[in-house]
Design a protein around this motif. Structure first.
Motif: not given
Lengths: 110, 114
Positions: B34, B36, B99-106, B90, A41-42, A35, A33
């Motif tokens: 998760f 981080y 899809s194994y895609i991590p979505t992050f908080g802000r 985070f 905005l993280g 990012y 990935y």
């Protein structure tokens, strides 16, 4: 164990120039990935690749392209940089359990 | 829509005090969860993760997190904060089935006062 290596560590780039951020992993992960991290905005996903030879668009793909010719490398290209692309860029890779990150590339477009 | 929220932008605590950082998600099923940590100028380091089973998860550096299905939450806790814990935290989720895609908080910025 190197993990994920990103290069360069930082870069100042003139607007309109082309730039490739490099990312290499030695963990043989299929998924990788890109990012970008911006204050408040993280982390926002730019592009991803589930396996070598395939790529997909993330949340903020405009102005960026990627390729995945092999398992280890996942370069990110800015075809014509603009100031709004000033950010910290993180490359990451995943096995089925966890995601691992590089140390980031700090890019400033002037 | 699937999302992850960290309601607190900044948290300030005194050294030695307890800490709780909040994370909520929106999803029809239980995602993978998760936490981080990111120190200034560094990449992200995994603190802990939850896939299934025991809802209280132990991580590195003395952190733990509890998954609460009824609240769609995965809050991070530490009983006694050290000055070196000052960092950005985070929460991230992976939504199974796609899809194994991590979505992050802000992110939540932790400030530790001596």
């Amino acid at each position: 164990i190197a993990g994920i290596t990103q290069a360069p560590t930082s870069q100042i780039l003139a607007a309109g120039r082309r730039m490739t951020l490099r990312c290499t992993q030695d963990m043989r992960h299929n998924a990788m990935y890109w990012y970008r991290q911006d204050l408040g905005l993280g982390l926002r996903l730019i592009h991803y690749s589930n396996t070598a030879g395939t790529t997909g668009k993330g949340e903020v793909p405009d102005g960026y392209s990627v390729s995945r010719a092999n398992t280890d490398d996942f370069p990110l290209t800015l075809a014509s940089a603009v100031p709004s692309q000033t950010s910290v860029y993180f490359c990451a890779s995943s096995d089925s359990a966890s995601t691992f990150f590089g140390q980031g590339t700090r890019l400033t477009v002037v | 829509a699937q999302s992850v929220t960290q309601p607190d932008i900044h948290i300030t605590v005194s050294e030695g005090a307890s800490l709780e950082l909040r994370c909520n998600y929106s999803y029809g099923a239980t995602p993978y969860l998760f936490w981080y940590v990111q120190s200034p100028g560094q990449g992200l380091q995994l603190l802990l993760k939850y896939f299934s089973g025991d809802t209280l998860v132990q991580g590195i550096k003395g952190f733990e997190a509890e998954f609460k299905r009824s609240q769609s939450s995965f809050n991070l806790r530490k009983p006694s904060v050290h000055w070196s814990d000052a960092a950005e935290y985070f929460c991230a989720v992976v939504f199974p089935g796609g899809s194994y895609i991590p979505t992050f908080g802000r992110g939540t910025s932790l400030i530790v006062h001596p």
